[in-house]
Design an enzyme around this catalytic site. Sequence first.
Site, mmCIF file in Angstrom:
data_model
loop_
_atom_site.group_PDB
_atom_site.id
_atom_site.type_symbol
_atom_site.label_atom_id
_atom_site.label_comp_id
_atom_site.label_asym_id
_atom_site.label_seq_id
_atom_site.Cartn_x
_atom_site.Cartn_y
_atom_site.Cartn_z
ATOM 1 N N ARG A 29 29.738 106.645 2.275
ATOM 2 C CA ARG A 29 29.449 105.257 3.120
ATOM 3 C C ARG A 29 30.852 104.403 3.001
ATOM 4 O O ARG A 29 31.423 104.379 2.005
ATOM 5 C CB ARG A 29 28.006 104.523 3.000
ATOM 6 C CG ARG A 29 28.080 103.286 3.644
ATOM 7 C CD ARG A 29 26.731 102.700 2.944
ATOM 8 N NE ARG A 29 25.462 103.365 3.043
ATOM 9 C CZ ARG A 29 24.798 103.088 4.366
ATOM 10 N NH1 ARG A 29 25.391 102.300 5.365
ATOM 11 N NH2 ARG A 29 23.654 103.679 4.556
ATOM 12 N N GLY A 31 32.787 100.682 5.324
ATOM 13 C CA GLY A 31 32.542 99.723 6.501
ATOM 14 C C GLY A 31 32.309 100.165 7.789
ATOM 15 O O GLY A 31 31.978 99.531 8.702
ATOM 16 N N GLY A 33 30.617 102.953 8.594
ATOM 17 C CA GLY A 33 29.365 103.686 8.844
ATOM 18 C C GLY A 33 29.335 104.745 7.592
ATOM 19 O O GLY A 33 29.668 104.592 6.574
ATOM 20 N N ASP A 146 46.804 102.499 5.885
ATOM 21 C CA ASP A 146 45.381 102.257 5.201
ATOM 22 C C ASP A 146 45.158 103.492 3.818
ATOM 23 O O ASP A 146 44.345 104.026 3.566
ATOM 24 C CB ASP A 146 44.435 102.345 5.884
ATOM 25 C CG ASP A 146 43.083 101.751 5.279
ATOM 26 O OD1 ASP A 146 43.177 101.012 4.160
ATOM 27 O OD2 ASP A 146 42.041 102.152 5.564
#
Length: 257
Positions: A29, A31, A33, A146
């Site tokens: 899980r 941010g 989904g 990222d």
Amino acid sequence: MESMENLHLQFSAIKVATDNFASANKIGRGGFGVVYMGTLPDRQAIAVKRLASQSGQGIREFKCEACLVAKLQHKNLVKLFGFCLEGEEKLLVYEFVPNKSLDRFLFDENRRVHLKWETRQKIILGIVRGLLYLHEDSRFRIIHRDLKPGNILLDEELNPKIADFGMAKLFGADQTQGNTSKVAGRFGYMAPEYVSTGKFSVKSDVFSFGVILLETVTGHRNSVSELQEDDENLLNRAWRLWNDGTYCFKISRSKSW
């Protein structure tokens, strides 16, 4: 997206593959989904990234990730099998990588026993090869933006695969840097100039990789949110030791080493 029609999967087929997104198949899980494990009719194991409606990853980021990953072919990048865009549903279907992410090994005392020095070296070199492909060897230059241990997946042999391209930017071969008013990524892994000015380049990814390298070697997390006022984070400690000529970390490791 028109050129990707052959990768479009029906929502009904994904529901069957994940047993209607059963809780037992939930494997992650974030941010964005939830990620579910599933099995296609040909017995292929898959991981389904189901974006929540309130996710910060909108339709533009979804299309970016789907189109980019579909065109990337490298053993150190996660493979996209397909996607689904029906109504409010936005799903990405990836190869299933059984050992999940690097952070689950680095910062867990029980799993850390599997990270011998040779394994850590293999992981570091695999990330380097994946980055080199993104920055130099693919048709376009791609800045991930990222990179962090949570976005480095490990297969059954603990080979690394770079994942999560929702924040990635695609450049032409002669373009070396970009600028954005919306800084994306995780603090502690983002280059200082990117945080302060919004400017990013391949060097931004290299900075993030440097943090991952330090974490992989030392077993310590570069935490910036849990520190007290006088505490040092991993980067400050490394810089201080470099300047002192010490070059010595207390390594977080298992007694079985």
